[in-house]
Structure formats: structure tokens, C-alpha cells
Design a protein around this motif. Structure first.
Motif, PDB file in Angstrom:
ATOM      1  N   PHE A 168       0.847  -1.197   0.000  1.00 22.08           N
ATOM      2  CA  PHE A 168       0.000   0.000   0.000  1.00 22.08           C
ATOM      3  C   PHE A 168       0.875   1.238   0.000  1.00 22.08           C
ATOM      4  CE2 PHE A 168      -3.005   3.169   0.876  1.00 22.08           C
ATOM      5  CZ  PHE A 168      -4.295   2.652   0.823  1.00 22.08           C
ATOM      6  N   VAL A 169       1.247   1.695  -1.169  1.00 23.03           N
ATOM      7  CA  VAL A 169       1.865   3.007  -1.369  1.00 23.03           C
ATOM      8  C   VAL A 169       1.108   3.646  -2.518  1.00 23.03           C
ATOM      9  CG1 VAL A 169       3.926   4.295  -2.019  1.00 23.03           C
ATOM     10  CG2 VAL A 169       4.131   2.327  -0.492  1.00 23.03           C
ATOM     11  N   LEU A 170       0.230   4.580  -2.194  1.00 22.82           N
ATOM     12  CA  LEU A 170      -0.734   5.113  -3.159  1.00 22.82           C
ATOM     13  C   LEU A 170      -0.810   6.628  -3.038  1.00 22.82           C
ATOM     14  CD1 LEU A 170      -3.111   4.633  -5.196  1.00 22.82           C
ATOM     15  CD2 LEU A 170      -4.599   4.400  -3.178  1.00 22.82           C
ATOM     16  N   GLY A 171      -0.794   7.307  -4.169  1.00 16.96           N
ATOM     17  CA  GLY A 171      -1.022   8.746  -4.202  1.00 16.96           C
ATOM     18  C   GLY A 171      -2.199   9.055  -5.103  1.00 16.96           C
ATOM     19  N   VAL A 172      -3.115   9.876  -4.629  1.00 19.16           N
ATOM     20  CA  VAL A 172      -4.281  10.269  -5.422  1.00 19.16           C
ATOM     21  C   VAL A 172      -4.309  11.787  -5.541  1.00 19.16           C
ATOM     22  CG1 VAL A 172      -5.631   8.217  -4.867  1.00 19.16           C
ATOM     23  CG2 VAL A 172      -5.819  10.229  -3.391  1.00 19.16           C
ATOM     24  N   GLN A 173      -4.596  12.273  -6.749  1.00 14.96           N
ATOM     25  CA  GLN A 173      -4.597  13.713  -6.987  1.00 14.96           C
ATOM     26  C   GLN A 173      -5.874  14.371  -6.477  1.00 14.96           C
ATOM     27  OE1 GLN A 173      -1.938  15.831  -8.511  1.00 14.96           O
ATOM     28  NE2 GLN A 173      -3.334  16.964  -7.193  1.00 14.96           N
ATOM     29  N   PHE A 174      -6.939  13.612  -6.398  1.00  8.15           N
ATOM     30  CA  PHE A 174      -8.218  14.136  -5.907  1.00  8.15           C
ATOM     31  C   PHE A 174      -8.248  14.081  -4.373  1.00  8.15           C
ATOM     32  CE2 PHE A 174      -8.534   9.689  -6.943  1.00  8.15           C
ATOM     33  CZ  PHE A 174      -9.163   9.125  -5.851  1.00  8.15           C
ATOM     34  N   HIS A 175      -9.359  14.525  -3.788  1.00  8.04           N
ATOM     35  CA  HIS A 175      -9.482  14.570  -2.328  1.00  8.04           C
ATOM     36  C   HIS A 175     -10.549  13.583  -1.864  1.00  8.04           C
ATOM     37  CE1 HIS A 175      -7.032  18.123  -1.010  1.00  8.04           C
ATOM     38  NE2 HIS A 175      -7.056  18.329  -2.317  1.00  8.04           N
ATOM     39  N   PRO A 176     -10.147  12.356  -1.501  1.00  4.45           N
ATOM     40  CA  PRO A 176     -11.138  11.362  -1.080  1.00  4.45           C
ATOM     41  C   PRO A 176     -11.834  11.726   0.224  1.00  4.45           C
ATOM     42  CG  PRO A 176      -8.912  10.544  -0.708  1.00  4.45           C
ATOM     43  CD  PRO A 176      -8.779  11.809  -1.501  1.00  4.45           C
ATOM     44  N   GLU A 177     -11.186  12.532   1.061  1.00  4.86           N
ATOM     45  CA  GLU A 177     -11.813  12.893   2.338  1.00  4.86           C
ATOM     46  C   GLU A 177     -13.090  13.705   2.139  1.00  4.86           C
ATOM     47  OE1 GLU A 177      -8.711  16.208   1.700  1.00  4.86           O
ATOM     48  OE2 GLU A 177      -9.098  14.144   1.071  1.00  4.86           O
ATOM     49  N   TYR A 178     -13.247  14.331   0.964  1.00  7.28           N
ATOM     50  CA  TYR A 178     -14.476  15.058   0.657  1.00  7.28           C
ATOM     51  C   TYR A 178     -15.502  14.185  -0.054  1.00  7.28           C
ATOM     52  CZ  TYR A 178     -11.595  19.167   1.651  1.00  7.28           C
ATOM     53  OH  TYR A 178     -10.764  20.089   2.246  1.00  7.28           O
ATOM     54  N   LEU A 179     -15.168  12.915  -0.281  1.00 11.02           N
ATOM     55  CA  LEU A 179     -16.060  11.970  -0.958  1.00 11.02           C
ATOM     56  C   LEU A 179     -16.364  10.788  -0.051  1.00 11.02           C
ATOM     57  CD1 LEU A 179     -14.126  11.917  -4.378  1.00 11.02           C
ATOM     58  CD2 LEU A 179     -16.190  13.251  -3.848  1.00 11.02           C
ATOM     59  N   ILE A 180     -16.280  11.008   1.246  1.00 12.47           N
ATOM     60  CA  ILE A 180     -16.343   9.923   2.210  1.00 12.47           C
ATOM     61  C   ILE A 180     -17.716   9.259   2.237  1.00 12.47           C
ATOM     62  CG2 ILE A 180     -17.053  11.259   4.236  1.00 12.47           C
ATOM     63  CD1 ILE A 180     -14.206   8.651   4.098  1.00 12.47           C
ATOM     64  N   TYR A 181     -18.721   9.883   1.628  1.00 10.08           N
ATOM     65  CA  TYR A 181     -20.050   9.289   1.573  1.00 10.08           C
ATOM     66  C   TYR A 181     -20.101   8.094   0.616  1.00 10.08           C
ATOM     67  CZ  TYR A 181     -20.122  12.357  -2.518  1.00 10.08           C
ATOM     68  OH  TYR A 181     -19.804  12.997  -3.695  1.00 10.08           O
ATOM     69  N   ARG A 182     -19.059   7.876  -0.188  1.00 11.67           N
ATOM     70  CA  ARG A 182     -19.014   6.758  -1.121  1.00 11.67           C
ATOM     71  C   ARG A 182     -18.369   5.530  -0.476  1.00 11.67           C
ATOM     72  NH1 ARG A 182     -16.615   9.337  -6.699  1.00 11.67           N
ATOM     73  NH2 ARG A 182     -18.111  11.050  -6.963  1.00 11.67           N
ATOM     74  N   LYS A 183     -18.960   4.359  -0.745  1.00  9.24           N
ATOM     75  CA  LYS A 183     -18.404   3.119  -0.203  1.00  9.24           C
ATOM     76  C   LYS A 183     -16.988   2.868  -0.710  1.00  9.24           C
ATOM     77  CE  LYS A 183     -22.749   0.613   0.535  1.00  9.24           C
ATOM     78  NZ  LYS A 183     -23.538  -0.587   0.140  1.00  9.24           N
ATOM     79  N   SER A 184     -16.742   3.160  -1.977  1.00 10.68           N
ATOM     80  CA  SER A 184     -15.417   2.913  -2.547  1.00 10.68           C
ATOM     81  C   SER A 184     -14.353   3.741  -1.837  1.00 10.68           C
ATOM     82  CB  SER A 184     -15.419   3.229  -4.049  1.00 10.68           C
ATOM     83  OG  SER A 184     -15.859   4.557  -4.287  1.00 10.68           O
ATOM     84  N   VAL A 185     -14.691   4.966  -1.479  1.00 11.44           N
ATOM     85  CA  VAL A 185     -13.740   5.835  -0.770  1.00 11.44           C
ATOM     86  C   VAL A 185     -13.518   5.328   0.649  1.00 11.44           C
ATOM     87  CG1 VAL A 185     -13.368   8.154   0.116  1.00 11.44           C
ATOM     88  CG2 VAL A 185     -14.256   7.847  -2.188  1.00 11.44           C
TER      89      VAL A 185
END
Length: 209
Positions: A168-185
């Protein structure tokens, strides 16, 4: 929500003598361009103390083989620390990248990323496309050592990178903390916490049922 206990790291309270189980590098101000051999922006306020703090912790995470999640600036710093560089203005580097930046757009605007099959992000998301937010003006350009692209937009902007050699070494350009309502996030953060606890590795080493 995922069961992890957070320790906030700041230049004022760096906690250098603390042992962690995982590391999250969050979004924020642009990384100082000297870290990837570029010149500074005029009238832009950089945070060299934060740069130094996060470089220290990313190096330590790599030495200790901790799971790492880089978010926006964090993904860019992960790439830079491995010798990669950045596009300093996506509007100049890519076509159709002049995204809205006002407050409502930061909350509601979404763009489509295309996830590479077989990557960590693909396994966590469970699908090949996803709509994500856009709160960045820079993006990853040349990949750093050991990193591969996990997701892109159709115009070429990289939305995720990972080290496929690591659990698990992952970088994401978007902000998943603002999409926390999604199961995938939520699975993204749950997997980080599970890896930090060693649960994912224990499952992978357990005999099949």
C-alpha cells in the motif's frame, strides 16, 4: 470511521521520535519547486517547514515499509521524493483542463478518471471509471522511481500513482476525504488502516479456506 487513531504531525509538533504504523500526507500549499529543479512562482507563499517535515516522514515510511496514502499535494510529494517532477500549471500543460475554481465548484464539480486495470486503486474501487473532485492546479509529470500510473483523466492528467511492489503506497490527486459518503472511498481508508495493523498481510499469508 475506519478504526485508525490519528496523530497530527506539524512543523511545531513533528513527533520525530514516535513510531507510526502508517502515513497520510494531505493536501495544501504547493511543494517548493527547488525540490524538483523548477523555479518558484512569483508572489506565491510556500511552506518550506512543511516540505521538510513531510520529506522526513516519507523517507522514514519508506525505510520502515509503512503503508502510505498521499492526497493531492501528498501524491505530488511522493512522486517528487522519488525523482519525478510536476506540471506547475495544468491549464498550460493540458487541453480542456481549465476547471472551475470557485467555492461551489470546489464542493460540487466532478470530472471522470479512468482507472488502470489490476492496480491497487482498481481493486479497492472495483470499477474502471469514477467521478472525482478537482481542487488542484498542479499535477504529476514525469513519474518517480518505482511508481506507475493508477488512473488518468481522458486529457492525460494523472489522478493516481502507486508503487506496485509495495502492499500500500498510493497517491491520489483528488481529495477522497471530501467523498467519504461513497463506499469505494471508505474502502480506501479502511484498507489503509487494515494494512497499518498488519491485517491485510496476515490474510494474504493465511491458508485458503
Amino acid at each position: 470511521m475506519a478504526g485508525g487513531r490519528v496523530l497530527r504531525l506539524t512543523p511545531e509538533r513533528p513527533h520525530h521520535n514516535t513510531d507510526l504504523d502508517g502515513l497520510v500526507i494531505c493536501g495544501g500549499t504547493d511543494i517548493h519547486p527547488s525540490l524538483y529543479d523548477e523555479i518558484t512562482k512569483i508572489n506565491y507563499v510556500y511552506d518550506r517547514d512543511r516540505d521538510a517535515l513531510e520529506v522526513h516522514w516519507l523517507k522514514r515510511a519508506e525505510e520502515q515499509d509503512w503503508p502510505v496514502l498521499g492526497i493531492c499535494r501528498g501524491a505530488q510529494l511522493l512522486n517528487v521524493l522519488r525523482g519525478g517532477n510536476l506540471h506547475m500549471d495544468i491549464r498550460q500543460a493540458f487541453e480542456e483542463a481549465d476547471y472551475p475554481t470557485h467555492l461551489l465548484a470546489n464542493i460540487f464539480f466532478r470530472k471522470t478518471m479512468h482507472i488502470v486495470s489490476g492496480t491497487l486503486l482498481h481493486r479497492l474501487w472495483g470499477k474502471r471509471t469514477s467521478r472525482v473532485n478537482s481542487l488542484h492546479s498542479q499535477s504529476i509529470n514525469r513519474l518517480g522511481r518505482g511508481l506507475v500510473v493508477g488512473a488518468r483523466e481522458r486529457n492525460g492528467i494523472i489522478q493516481a500513482v502507486e508503487d506496485a511492489r509495495k502492499p500500500f503506497v498510493l497517491g491520489v490527486q483528488f481529495h477522497p476525504e471530501y467523498l467519504i459518503y461513497r463506499k469505494s472511498v471508505r474502502r480506501l481508508f479502511a484498507s489503509l488502516v487494515a494494512e497499518a495493523r498488519g491485517e491485510e498481510r496476515e490474510r494474504s499469508l493465511s491458508p485458503a479456506d
